[in-house]
Motif scaffolding. Structure first.
Motif, mmCIF file in Angstrom:
data_model
loop_
_atom_site.group_PDB
_atom_site.id
_atom_site.type_symbol
_atom_site.label_atom_id
_atom_site.label_comp_id
_atom_site.label_asym_id
_atom_site.label_seq_id
_atom_site.Cartn_x
_atom_site.Cartn_y
_atom_site.Cartn_z
ATOM 1 N N UNK A 505 19.809 44.991 23.945
ATOM 2 C CA UNK A 505 21.306 45.577 23.816
ATOM 3 C C UNK A 505 21.591 46.783 24.539
ATOM 4 N N UNK A 506 20.904 47.145 25.727
ATOM 5 C CA UNK A 506 20.992 48.025 26.498
ATOM 6 C C UNK A 506 21.035 47.620 28.037
ATOM 7 N N UNK A 507 22.282 48.243 28.797
ATOM 8 C CA UNK A 507 22.445 47.880 30.005
ATOM 9 C C UNK A 507 21.440 48.755 30.998
ATOM 10 N N UNK A 508 21.168 47.850 31.871
ATOM 11 C CA UNK A 508 20.258 48.473 32.917
ATOM 12 C C UNK A 508 21.165 49.354 33.943
ATOM 13 N N UNK A 509 20.719 50.225 34.814
ATOM 14 C CA UNK A 509 21.124 50.905 35.712
ATOM 15 C C UNK A 509 22.214 50.383 36.468
ATOM 16 N N UNK A 510 23.480 50.635 36.356
ATOM 17 C CA UNK A 510 24.411 49.956 37.192
ATOM 18 C C UNK A 510 24.843 48.366 36.704
ATOM 19 N N UNK A 535 24.581 59.808 23.191
ATOM 20 C CA UNK A 535 24.667 58.461 23.978
ATOM 21 C C UNK A 535 24.660 58.534 25.338
ATOM 22 N N UNK A 536 24.114 57.440 25.477
ATOM 23 C CA UNK A 536 24.215 57.058 26.974
ATOM 24 C C UNK A 536 24.948 55.803 27.167
ATOM 25 N N UNK A 537 25.879 55.562 27.859
ATOM 26 C CA UNK A 537 26.860 54.569 28.061
ATOM 27 C C UNK A 537 27.278 53.956 29.330
ATOM 28 N N UNK A 538 27.757 52.772 29.498
ATOM 29 C CA UNK A 538 28.493 52.441 30.895
ATOM 30 C C UNK A 538 29.969 52.013 30.212
ATOM 31 N N UNK A 539 30.898 52.220 31.089
ATOM 32 C CA UNK A 539 32.282 51.985 30.611
ATOM 33 C C UNK A 539 32.962 51.193 32.127
ATOM 34 N N UNK A 540 33.636 50.210 31.865
ATOM 35 C CA UNK A 540 34.229 49.311 33.090
ATOM 36 C C UNK A 540 35.660 49.058 32.729
ATOM 37 N N UNK A 541 36.621 49.147 33.856
ATOM 38 C CA UNK A 541 37.672 48.540 33.680
ATOM 39 C C UNK A 541 38.008 47.909 35.035
ATOM 40 N N UNK A 542 38.387 46.592 34.828
ATOM 41 C CA UNK A 542 38.361 45.780 36.221
ATOM 42 C C UNK A 542 39.487 44.702 35.888
ATOM 43 N N UNK A 543 40.153 44.241 37.018
ATOM 44 C CA UNK A 543 41.208 43.246 37.053
ATOM 45 C C UNK A 543 40.653 42.187 37.740
ATOM 46 N N UNK A 544 41.036 40.842 37.210
ATOM 47 C CA UNK A 544 40.714 39.468 37.941
ATOM 48 C C UNK A 544 41.977 39.446 39.147
ATOM 49 N N UNK A 545 41.452 39.300 40.348
ATOM 50 C CA UNK A 545 42.596 39.125 41.476
ATOM 51 C C UNK A 545 43.648 38.184 41.107
ATOM 52 N N UNK A 546 44.927 37.917 41.680
ATOM 53 C CA UNK A 546 45.813 37.114 41.134
ATOM 54 C C UNK A 546 45.653 35.995 41.898
ATOM 55 N N UNK A 547 44.831 36.079 42.990
ATOM 56 C CA UNK A 547 44.766 34.662 43.678
ATOM 57 C C UNK A 547 43.562 34.059 43.211
ATOM 58 N N UNK A 548 42.720 34.428 42.411
ATOM 59 C CA UNK A 548 41.683 33.588 41.767
ATOM 60 C C UNK A 548 42.213 32.543 40.933
ATOM 61 N N UNK A 549 41.712 31.353 40.882
ATOM 62 C CA UNK A 549 42.253 30.513 40.057
ATOM 63 C C UNK A 549 41.102 29.893 38.967
#
Length: 549
Positions: A505-510, A535-549
């Motif tokens: 249940x724990x993310x590895x480094x990176x 707490x130790x956490x990782x957070x991410x916000x990412x977008x899927x490119x529009x050109x990906x199908x």
């Protein structure tokens, strides 16, 4: 490799190399490298393949030794078992030290069957040349076809553990071990490939779990095979011992490196490499070995048997899927048929404050008001395309589902257990009190059943305080072009502050960043130790490119 396990690995490698050097000095075998260096060099890619895939090091050694260097099939098989007993055992140790998940029950059941098959096969299955080479190419080709089928045809959501199948499942795993042991007795590998097929095809186990499971199994069976041939049969030629000694220093590093790469590399990279090696082996077999009537008959019989076994596994899988499709007896309106391509569920209207009380369809009656949404979710939720459908995965009390609904998104809130929903609760302080929020509440165990959402379904996906690694790939695929993933959960330093402590249940480094590399455009990422919040956490916000199908 993490610093905490590095001393164990370095210590064991040091002992092995010291023992190897002492034996080389005692036997005065240093000059064997003048003749064996090409064979030893073969184990550079061979040991890497052994640790990174469900093909043992013999999958490289056997065809190269027999075709390129003219080594007899029997000697190539013995070398495969001998070198795997070192390399793949080191790989298994690395898997253990890194706490990479494996299916211990599958190993415990398949290994005894593999030992039985290995011994019986060595005593009873004696194939003259060139039949072992033909047999190896056939086994590799069948495995390659399965990899293609599993990757581009089957399209299933992977599972992290075996279902509770009772004695029938135990017997099947033992029989798979016996059959794999028979194959290994002929060509030095096989039980790893066969068990991999059973785990991924029949039980839908994630490749990131089935691969290290088969690596550990092949390493253990190789140790038994080595001891069987060295101490009981006593028919290992001096040349084979020299081949083995020349390659030992390579595989103690190569196989653990393969394990590390496998834990981080996307599945397609290794898949393409395996398919290339299989294609080269098949082409060389057809080029070098004339196929007369007897040899064609042998290949045809083996192909028919393989096809029947493959069909049997598919049939068993379909039966298991049919059993899973039985409606939920508690909440039949919310049950999902496994085969259904889209979630079918009526929206639950959460009425504003002051509305008449009464539970909405499919939801129990009352509970305490939900906690505030995560600051990370609030920060980036505005990037989700306006009005786009949002998935709140492992929604818990629904705090993020409500928040995204207030922003005007249709939300699908999914969790294994849905707590009671207060129909009269105002979902957010700044919401319009005259407007109800349409949220689809779905009770569904994504860790026990297939992923039900088609590719490109959601404009946004929210995951907070939840991690189940087999879901990453179907989750990313479910994100529509232009869609936004907002993810936040615990990382490896968390146990010093409290729960969760389970490394699953724990993310590895990176790790969170690596999971989306090459797939999504990263907008923001944090990997933080927050002592004030314990707490130790990782957070991410990412977008899927529009050109990906």
């Amino acid at each position: 490799m993490p610093a905490s396990i590095l001393p164990v690995y370095v210590g064991l490698v040091t002992l092995i190399l010291l023992g190897w050097a002492a034996a080389m000095q005692l036997l005065q075998w240093w000059d064997i490298y003048r003749e064996t260096w090409p064979l030893a060099l073969t184990m550079v890619p061979g040991s890497f393949i052994a640790g990174a895939t469900a093909e043992g090091g013999g999958a490289v050694a056997f065809p190269v030794f027999t075709k390129a260097f003219g080594v007899a099939s029997q000697d190539a098989k013995l070398f495969a078992l001998m070198i795997q007993s070192v390399g793949m055992t080191m790989a298994a140790l690395t898997i253990r030290l890194r706490r990479i998940p494996v299916l211990g029950r599958a190993i415990a059941l398949a290994l005894p069957g593999g030992i039985i098959g290995l011994v019986l096969g060595d005593l009873l299955l004696v194939l003259p040349e060139p039949y072992p080479k033909l047999f190896f190419s056939l086994v590799a080709a069948v495995f390659g076809l399965f990899l293609i089928y599993n990757r581009w045809v089957l399209r299933h959501a992977p599972h992290a553990r075996l279902p509770h199948g009772g004695r029938g499942q135990d017997l099947l795993l033992i029989l798979a071990g016996v059959l794999g042991g028979l194959v290994t007795a002929v060509i030095g590998v096989g039980i790893d490939m066969l068990l991999f097929i059973v785990l991924t095809l029949l039980y839908g186990i994630d490749e990131k779990i089935s691969t290290p499971t088969t690596v550990a199994l092949m390493g253990l069976l190789s140790v038994v095979g080595f001891l069987w041939h060295a101490l009981v049969r006593q028919h290992i030629a001096v040349e084979v011992w020299q081949f083995w000694m020349s390659a030992v220093p390579i595989v103690v590093f190569g196989a653990p490196l393969g394990v590390w790469v496998c834990s981080r590399l996307a599945r397609d990279g290794l898949l393409y490499l395996l398919l290339l090696l299989i294609a080269l082996d098949l082409a060389s077999t057809l080029w070098l070995i004339p196929l007369d009537a007897a040899r064609l008959t042998f290949l045809l019989v083996c192909a028919v048997i393989s096809g029947l076994l493959f069909t049997l596994l598919l049939w068993l899988r379909q039966r298991a899927a049919a059993r899973l499709a039985v409606p939920d007896p508690v909440l039949p309106a919310q049950a999902l048929a496994v085969a259904a391509p889209v979630v079918q569920i009526a929206p639950v209207q959460i009425a504003p404050a002051g509305a008449p009380t009464g539970a909405p369809t499919g939801a129990p009656a009352t509970r305490s008001p939900p906690a505030s949404p995560s600051a990370w979710v609030q920060r980036w939720a505005g990037l989700v395309p306006v009005g786009g459908r949002v998935l709140d995965l492992a929604c818990g009390n629904g705090r993020h589902a409500r928040y995204l609904a207030v922003l005007g998104h249709p939300v699908l809130a999914v969790d294994r257990v849905l707590p009671p929903v207060p129909p009269d609760a105002d979902p957010a302080p700044d919401s319009d009190p005259g407007r109800g929020l349409a949220i689809d509440w779905q009770r569904y165990d994504l860790e026990a059943h297939p992923w039900p959402f088609p590719a490109g379904t959601f404009a946004g996906i929210i995951v907070v305080n939840y991690l189940h690694r087999p879901l990453f790939e179907p989750l990313l695929a479910a994100l529509a072009p232009g869609g936004v993933l907002i993810y936040e959960t615990f990382s490896v330093g968390q146990p010093r502050y409290g729960r969760p402590r389970n490394p699953d249940f724990l993310l590895g480094p990176g790790e969170l960043l690596e999971r989306v590399r090459g797939r999504l455009h990263v907008i923001a990422y944090e990997d933080l130790d927050e002592p004030a919040r314990r707490r130790c956490v990782q957070r991410l916000c990412a977008r899927r490119p529009l050109e990906q199908s």
